[in-house]
Design a protein around this motif. Structure first.
Motif, short mmCIF file in Angstrom:
data_model
loop_
_atom_site.label_atom_id
_atom_site.label_comp_id
_atom_site.label_asym_id
_atom_site.label_seq_id
_atom_site.Cartn_x
_atom_site.Cartn_y
_atom_site.Cartn_z
N THR A 21 0.22 13.30 1.95
CA THR A 21 -0.46 12.01 2.06
C THR A 21 0.41 10.89 1.52
O THR A 21 -0.02 9.75 1.43
N GLU A 22 1.65 11.21 1.15
CA GLU A 22 2.58 10.18 0.70
C GLU A 22 2.79 9.17 1.82
O GLU A 22 2.98 9.53 2.97
N ALA A 23 2.71 7.91 1.48
CA ALA A 23 2.85 6.86 2.49
C ALA A 23 4.28 6.80 3.01
O ALA A 23 5.22 7.08 2.28
N PRO A 24 4.42 6.41 4.28
CA PRO A 24 5.78 6.21 4.79
C PRO A 24 6.49 5.12 3.99
O PRO A 24 5.84 4.21 3.46
N THR A 25 7.80 5.23 3.92
CA THR A 25 8.56 4.18 3.25
C THR A 25 8.50 2.92 4.10
O THR A 25 8.17 2.97 5.29
N ARG A 26 8.86 1.80 3.51
CA ARG A 26 8.90 0.53 4.25
C ARG A 26 9.85 0.65 5.44
O ARG A 26 9.56 0.20 6.55
N ALA A 27 11.02 1.28 5.21
CA ALA A 27 12.01 1.44 6.28
C ALA A 27 11.46 2.29 7.42
O ALA A 27 11.67 1.97 8.59
N GLU A 28 10.76 3.37 7.09
CA GLU A 28 10.17 4.23 8.12
C GLU A 28 9.11 3.48 8.90
O GLU A 28 9.06 3.56 10.14
N ALA A 29 8.25 2.76 8.20
CA ALA A 29 7.20 1.99 8.88
C ALA A 29 7.80 0.90 9.77
O ALA A 29 7.34 0.70 10.90
N ASP A 30 8.82 0.22 9.27
CA ASP A 30 9.49 -0.82 10.06
C ASP A 30 10.14 -0.22 11.30
O ASP A 30 10.06 -0.79 12.40
N LEU A 62 10.36 10.35 8.98
CA LEU A 62 8.92 10.12 9.05
C LEU A 62 8.22 11.31 9.71
O LEU A 62 7.18 11.78 9.22
N ARG A 63 8.78 11.83 10.79
CA ARG A 63 8.17 12.99 11.46
C ARG A 63 8.12 14.20 10.53
O ARG A 63 7.10 14.90 10.46
N ARG A 64 9.21 14.44 9.79
CA ARG A 64 9.22 15.55 8.83
C ARG A 64 8.16 15.34 7.75
O ARG A 64 7.44 16.27 7.38
N ARG A 65 8.07 14.12 7.25
CA ARG A 65 7.10 13.80 6.20
C ARG A 65 5.67 14.08 6.68
O ARG A 65 4.84 14.57 5.93
N LEU A 66 5.42 13.77 7.95
CA LEU A 66 4.08 13.96 8.51
C LEU A 66 3.85 15.36 9.05
O LEU A 66 2.73 15.72 9.40
N GLY A 67 4.90 16.14 9.16
CA GLY A 67 4.77 17.51 9.65
C GLY A 67 4.52 17.59 11.14
O GLY A 67 3.78 18.45 11.61
N VAL A 68 5.13 16.67 11.90
CA VAL A 68 4.95 16.66 13.35
C VAL A 68 6.31 16.75 14.04
O VAL A 68 7.34 16.58 13.40
N ASP A 69 6.27 16.98 15.35
CA ASP A 69 7.51 17.18 16.10
C ASP A 69 7.96 15.95 16.87
O ASP A 69 9.14 15.82 17.18
N LEU A 78 -0.72 9.10 11.78
CA LEU A 78 -0.94 7.92 10.96
C LEU A 78 -2.27 7.25 11.30
O LEU A 78 -2.97 6.76 10.41
N ARG A 79 -2.65 7.26 12.57
CA ARG A 79 -3.96 6.72 12.95
C ARG A 79 -5.07 7.52 12.31
O ARG A 79 -6.05 6.96 11.81
N LEU A 80 -4.95 8.85 12.33
CA LEU A 80 -5.95 9.70 11.69
C LEU A 80 -6.04 9.41 10.20
O LEU A 80 -7.12 9.34 9.62
N ARG A 81 -4.89 9.23 9.58
CA ARG A 81 -4.85 8.94 8.14
C ARG A 81 -5.56 7.62 7.85
O ARG A 81 -6.34 7.52 6.92
N LEU A 82 -5.31 6.60 8.67
CA LEU A 82 -5.98 5.31 8.47
C LEU A 82 -7.48 5.42 8.66
O LEU A 82 -8.25 4.80 7.93
N GLN A 83 -7.91 6.22 9.61
CA GLN A 83 -9.34 6.44 9.81
C GLN A 83 -9.95 7.14 8.60
O GLN A 83 -11.05 6.79 8.17
N ASP A 84 -9.24 8.11 8.04
CA ASP A 84 -9.73 8.82 6.85
C ASP A 84 -9.86 7.87 5.66
O ASP A 84 -10.84 7.93 4.92
N VAL A 85 -8.88 7.01 5.48
CA VAL A 85 -8.90 6.05 4.38
C VAL A 85 -10.08 5.10 4.55
O VAL A 85 -10.82 4.82 3.60
#
Length: 93
Positions: A21-30, A62-69, A78-85
């Motif tokens: 659940t660690e947030a993406p870094t600013r660089a990853e989000a950008d 970012l993909r590794r952090r989220l565990g996706v391919d 990330l959309r699911l995470r925002l919905q959960d929050v």
């Protein structure tokens, strides 16, 4: 704390992965935002003033952090995470 996100691998595996659940870094989000806006790594790199390899690296991290391919799966996760929050806030957690 971890979220469970479905694994969308093409082989049909429907097992769940543990995702940080660690947030993406600013660089990853950008990088992700620029990639979505530009529609390509090359366009994202140009918008950010970075090399294509740097954008590729940020998206891969970012993909590794989220565990996706794929990057599409990263967006979905990330959309699911925002919905959960949002749900947790409404429930007062």
């Amino acid at each position: 704390r971890h979220l469970r996100v479905m694994d969308w691998r093409q082989n049909g595996d429907s097992g769940a992965r543990r995702v940080s659940t660690e947030a993406p870094t600013r660089a990853e989000a950008d990088a992700l935002r620029a990639y979505l806006d530009a529609g390509s790594v090359k366009g994202a790199a140009h918008r950010l003033g970075l090399s294509e390899q740097t954008v590729k690296n940020q998206l891969a991290t970012l993909r590794r952090r989220l565990g996706v391919d794929t990057t599409a799966q990263a967006v979905a996760a990330l959309r699911l995470r925002l919905q959960d929050v949002a749900l947790e806030r409404r429930l007062g957690r």
